[in-house]
Write an enzyme that holds these catalytic residues in place. Structure first.
Site, mmCIF file in Angstrom:
data_model
loop_
_atom_site.group_PDB
_atom_site.id
_atom_site.type_symbol
_atom_site.label_atom_id
_atom_site.label_comp_id
_atom_site.label_asym_id
_atom_site.label_seq_id
_atom_site.Cartn_x
_atom_site.Cartn_y
_atom_site.Cartn_z
ATOM 1 N N GLY A 169 26.092 -5.173 14.405
ATOM 2 C CA GLY A 169 25.868 -6.344 14.940
ATOM 3 C C GLY A 169 24.884 -6.324 15.854
ATOM 4 O O GLY A 169 23.950 -5.720 16.038
ATOM 5 N N GLY A 170 24.991 -7.323 16.876
ATOM 6 C CA GLY A 170 23.976 -7.367 18.052
ATOM 7 C C GLY A 170 23.776 -6.237 18.800
ATOM 8 O O GLY A 170 22.944 -6.128 19.459
ATOM 9 N N GLY A 404 -13.912 2.666 9.901
ATOM 10 C CA GLY A 404 -13.285 2.207 11.132
ATOM 11 C C GLY A 404 -12.076 3.022 11.524
ATOM 12 O O GLY A 404 -12.022 2.990 12.981
ATOM 13 N N ALA A 405 -11.679 4.103 10.854
ATOM 14 C CA ALA A 405 -10.738 4.991 11.269
ATOM 15 C C ALA A 405 -11.279 5.887 12.278
ATOM 16 O O ALA A 405 -10.731 6.483 13.276
ATOM 17 C CB ALA A 405 -10.025 5.456 10.056
#
Ligand code: HXC
Length: 510
Positions: A169-170, A404-405
């Site tokens: 649950g929460g 880009g890496a």
């Protein structure tokens, strides 16, 4: 006087019994330790100071007025791990299933407030049936008080969650807002809604283990950072992790005396990178050979194996490591690896832990799965995290650093402080074959010509010297001297000072 002392002893004994021997036995039968036994393993012997041992709930509904148990299902206080302090809470499943009542929450909040005030970490051992059903909204309020404190403490003190039983649950959201979540295999699970609700709503049939067990969360969802065989192993490993972490964002990174010479050379690193650029090797080996005594604590080792994140020490001092792993997906960056490493880099930055980046990356993983999944936004997380990090950053390009890496993996341009490359480094926009096929499209039906052009491109770019000529690489180093070079770089960077532009918060692409 003796009577008064006796009463104290009796009250303590009663509280220590929690929900009673029958429930303790049942806990043991499941292969689990009790809340107090867990603290005995986690903390240095005799160091635990308990608070609120006699606190009980205030609920009077559902016959609860007659069922009060001292401590109300959670053991709280502080102790030490190898001499350094930590606040702790340990939920006691033998008392109302470790469920969280208003008073149970108050106990957790009390130690969280003290931890934040004193700059000391919090470790939570979770084993709970969730909100105390008899208390309704009072329990929900209690959870939210804990959640609020998790957020206030984030980036100020380390918060570690160990899931050692149910967490549903929460209730999952407090661990989710802490820095690290570890689980115990077979006895712990986490989910927002359990298998029964899942069946009702979606018609899926799934077991608790499949839905939210340790394997699911360490491999698939990446909610958890690691899983251990049993309670004992989990707690001993948390002690190990704790030794790497500073007590707060204002505390020094911890130092552990080492007999490992700072100038130790590792000749085997000179031959670890294979002749064939497409052949993998294990980056773990590189990390272990650089680290003090080969000691490395890996985070999320079962998820996104194409990037390795974890802690080592150099000259006794903690260093966070981010490294591409050529053995998985050739070390490509993808959604999962960018998220994993981005979060790790931000944690290191928040707690002033210097970052060592070991690069061997052929680029971003291509394909519709990645593009539809939002690699643009997720890849940007890692780029963003590196660029905003002001801690000392040292980068070593081991082999490939393409496209880009190259920029993303702590390049000079996004303010890495010291950038080294091994002689085996290849820094280019893309691999030689791919580049040739684009540049010389007209020669595609002539394999000999393409091979020649590819060789030309390799000779020109498959080395670290073009980047070194521009100052993007500070020095090309011998692989065997990496430990000494990197250690010296971090030593000098200890006095690094940079100021950031004032802002309320940045807008990292979440
Ligand atoms: C009160 C609880 C409890 C709860 C368990 N117990 N969960 N008491 N509130 N939430 C008690 C049981 O009555 C039992 O008491 C003892 O704990 C042990 O439970 P068992 O069921 O016998 O144990 P087990 O078979 O191991 O099953 C464990 C369990 C199950 C899977 C956790 O108890 C269960 O499903 N509990 C309910 C879970 C739940 O729905 N919680 C609310 C989730 S919603 P005795 O006296 O017999 O020993 C939630 C919202 C939070 O948490 C929102 C925050 C924002």
């Amino acid at each position: 006087m003796q009577d008064i002392l006796k009463e104290l002893e009796d009250r303590r004994a009663e509280a220590r019994l929690g929900g009673g021997q029958r429930r303790i036995d049942s806990q043991h039968k499941k292969g689990k330790l009790t809340a107090r036994e867990r603290l005995d393993v986690l903390l240095d012997e005799g160091s635990f100071e308990e608070y609120d041992m006699y606190k009980t709930h205030r609920c009077t509904d559902f016959g609860m007025a007659d069922t009060k148990i001292s401590g109300d299902g959670v053991v709280t206080g502080w102790g030490t791990i190898n001499g350094r302090p930590t606040y702790v809470f340990s939920q006691d499943f033998t008392v109302f299933g470790g469920s969280l009542s208003e008073t149970h929450a108050e106990k957790i909040c009390k130690i969280m407030d003290l931890a934040l005030q004193n700059g000391v970490p919090v470790i939570g051992l979770n084993d709970s049936g969730g909100a105390r059903i008899q208390e309704g909204v009072a329990s929900l309020g209690g959870y939210a008080e804990v959640f609020y404190r998790n957020v206030q403490a984030s980036g100020v003190i380390p918060q570690i969650s160990v899931i050692m039983g149910p967490c549903a649950g929460g209730a999952v959201y407090s661990p989710a807002m802490t820095d690290y979540i570890f689980m115990v295999k077979d006895t712990s699970y986490m989910f927002v809604t359990g298998p029964d609700v899942v069946k009702t709503v979606t018609n899926e049939v799934v077991t608790a283990e499949e839905l939210g067990g340790a394997s699911t969360h360490t491999k698939k969802s990446s909610v958890a950072d690691g899983a251990f065989e049993n309670d004992l192993e989990a707690l001993l490993e948390i002690r190990r992790l704790f030794d790497f972490l500073p007590l707060s964002n204002e505390a020094e990174v911890p130092m552990l005396e080492t007999n490992d010479p700072a100038d130790r050379v590792e000749m085997s690193l000179d031959t670890i990178v294979p002749e064939n650029p497409n052949q993998p090797y294990d980056m773990h080996e590189v990390i272990q050979k650089i680290a003090d005594e080969g000691d490395f604590f890996e985070i999320q080792k079962d998820h996104a194996g194409n990037i390795i994140c974890g802690y080592m020490r150099l000259n006794g001092s903690t260093v966070g490591v981010v490294a591409n792993q050529p053995m998985v997906l050739a070390g490509c960056l993808d959604i999962d690896s960018a998220k994993k490493a981005g979060r790790f880099v931000r944690y290191c930055n928040a707690f002033n832990i210097p970052i060592l980046t070991l690069v061997d990356v052929p680029g971003f993983l291509p394909g519709t799965v990645q593009e539809y999944g939002g690699i643009i936004k997720h890849g940007a997380k890692l780029l963003f995290a590196y660029a905003e990090a002001t801690v000392p950053k040292v980068t070593v390009i081991v082999r490939k650093a393409y496209g880009g890496a190259y920029d993303v993996m702590a390049s000079k341009h996004i303010r890495s402080d010291v950038n080294y490359a091994w002689p085996t480094a290849e820094i280019a926009v893309m691999g030689a074959k791919g580049a040739t096929e684009i540049l010389y499209r007209e020669d595609l039906d002539n394999p000999t010509k393409i091979a020649e052009r590819t060789k030309e491109y390799e000779d020109r770019f498959a080395n670290p010297f073009i980047a070194a000529q521009r100052g993007f690489i500070d020095e090309v180093i011998m692989p065997h001297s990496t430990r000494r070079r990197v250690g010296r770089a971090f030593d000098l960077l200890k006095t690094k000072k940079v100021s950031s532009v004032p802002k309320k918060n940045d807008n990292i692409p979440l």
